[in-house]
Design an enzyme around this catalytic site. Structure first.
Site, PDB file in Angstrom:
ATOM      1  CG  LEU A  98      -1.838  -1.185   1.337  1.00 46.75           C
ATOM      2  CD1 LEU A  98      -2.569  -1.336   2.756  1.00 46.75           C
ATOM      3  CD2 LEU A  98      -3.097  -0.847   0.226  1.00 46.75           C
ATOM      4  CG  HIS A 114       7.272  -9.448   7.948  1.00 48.66           C
ATOM      5  ND1 HIS A 114       7.188  -9.559   6.682  1.00 48.66           N
ATOM      6  CD2 HIS A 114       8.584 -10.022   8.056  1.00 48.66           C
ATOM      7  CE1 HIS A 114       8.148  -9.947   5.945  1.00 48.66           C
ATOM      8  NE2 HIS A 114       9.075 -10.086   7.002  1.00 48.66           N
ATOM      9  CG  ASP A 155       7.694  -5.817   5.898  1.00 48.25           C
ATOM     10  OD1 ASP A 155       6.379  -5.838   6.267  1.00 48.25           O
ATOM     11  OD2 ASP A 155       8.118  -6.443   5.099  1.00 48.25           O
ATOM     12  CD  GLU A 185       3.084 -15.509  10.885  1.00 49.03           C
ATOM     13  OE1 GLU A 185       1.847 -14.767  10.160  1.00 49.03           O
ATOM     14  OE2 GLU A 185       3.623 -16.294  10.356  1.00 49.03           O
TER      15      GLU A 185
HETATM   16  C1  GAR Z   1       1.800 -15.409   7.204  1.00 49.78           C
HETATM   17  O1  GAR Z   1       2.701 -15.921   7.475  1.00 49.78           O
HETATM   18  C2  GAR Z   1       2.021 -13.918   7.166  1.00 49.78           C
HETATM   19  O2  GAR Z   1       2.761 -13.387   8.115  1.00 49.78           O
HETATM   20  C3  GAR Z   1       2.551 -13.591   5.709  1.00 49.78           C
HETATM   21  O3  GAR Z   1       1.943 -14.406   4.786  1.00 49.78           O
HETATM   22  C4  GAR Z   1       1.374 -15.527   5.650  1.00 49.78           C
HETATM   23  C5  GAR Z   1      -0.295 -15.510   5.215  1.00 49.78           C
HETATM   24  O4  GAR Z   1      -0.842 -16.738   5.938  1.00 49.78           O
HETATM   25  N1  GAR Z   1       2.571 -12.095   5.547  1.00 49.78           N
HETATM   26  C6  GAR Z   1       3.535 -11.702   4.667  1.00 49.78           C
HETATM   27  O5  GAR Z   1       4.509 -12.437   4.465  1.00 49.78           O
HETATM   28  C7  GAR Z   1       3.581 -10.036   4.498  1.00 49.78           C
HETATM   29  N2  GAR Z   1       4.709  -9.474   4.268  1.00 49.78           N
HETATM   30  P1  GAR Z   1      -2.363 -16.816   5.999  1.00 49.78           P
HETATM   31  O6  GAR Z   1      -3.110 -16.194   5.027  1.00 49.78           O
HETATM   32  O7  GAR Z   1      -2.425 -18.108   6.332  1.00 49.78           O
HETATM   33  O8  GAR Z   1      -2.556 -15.796   7.251  1.00 49.78           O
END
Ligand code: GAR
Length: 210
Positions: A98, A114, A155, A185
């Site tokens: 964005l 992240h 980020d 996460e």
């Molecule tokens: C997650 O690991 C999130 O942290 C990452 O993508 C995955 C999405 O999984 N995001 C990034 O890399 C953003 N820079 P999900 O759709 O199962 O939540």
């Protein structure tokens, strides 16, 4: 802010396991200061949309490809957020960058998860499995996840929470990705959403008393 809970929109692109963690933690009472009112996906086939529908949360699709420009894409997102009275935006596996046009409208009101310990393995080009591939290629022994505010630098916004996860011998990117999700996460994203929502509610209460 008019009612007692912060109105949250979650932006997704794929599987939506972080969205699921937010839905579950809202049900179990970890998130009490905010409520997910809208799930927005740039991808019409995202499984995350099914998770939202199952939880009776309103969904919308705004495809970047169908918008002529990034500006048009972001204006559509902004209109949707305004229509729904959204006060906090959570990027949960949202794979679109964005620009300042969008981020400047919501200072300290956009948060992102992240899958690394920022400032390692982050910024443009580091998303999803690529982050874990890079961590394994470098040979770090500890990685993790970061939840941060979103500004115009990918980020690069202020860090809200981080959690470390150990790398084990023989890890593949997929195995590591799952460990980071389960042990970091899915824990810190809901905690951070509650923390930021509570802060926004407290700010409104103070403003009303003044
Ligand atoms: C997650 O690991 C999130 O942290 C990452 O993508 C995955 C999405 O999984 N995001 C990034 O890399 C953003 N820079 P999900 O759709 O199962 O939540």
């Amino acid at each position: 802010m008019s009612n007692e809970k912060v109105k949250i929109a979650v932006f997704v692109s794929g599987g939506g396991t972080n969205l699921q963690a937010l839905i579950d933690k809202q049900k179990s009472g970890v998130i009490t200061s905010g409520e997910i009112k809208l799930v927005v996906s740039n991808n019409p086939n995202a499984f995350a949309l099914e998770r939202a529908a199952k939880a009776d949360i309103k969904t919308a699709v705004v495809s970047r490809k169908e918008c002529g420009t990034q500006l048009e894409f972001e204006d559509k997102l902004i209109a949707l957020l305004e229509e729904n009275g959204i006060e906090l935006i959570v990027l949960a596996g949202f794979m679109c960058i964005l620009s300042e046009h969008f981020t400047a409208k919501y200072p300290k009101r956009i948060i992102n998860v992240h899958p690394s310990l920022i400032p390692s393995f982050c910024g443009k080009g580091f998303y999803g499995l690529k982050v874990h591939e890079a961590a394994l290629a470098y040979g770090v022994k500890v990685t993790g996840a970061t939840v941060h505010f979103v500004n115009e630098i990918p980020d690069g916004g202020e860090i809200i929470m981080q959690k470390a996860v150990e790398i084990e011998d023989g890890d593949t990117p997929e195995v590591l990705q799952k460990r980071v999700m389960v042990n970091a996460e899915w824990i810190i994203l809901p905690q951070a959403v509650e923390k930021v929502s509570r802060g926004l509610l407290e700010r409104t209460t103070v403003d009303n008393v003044r």
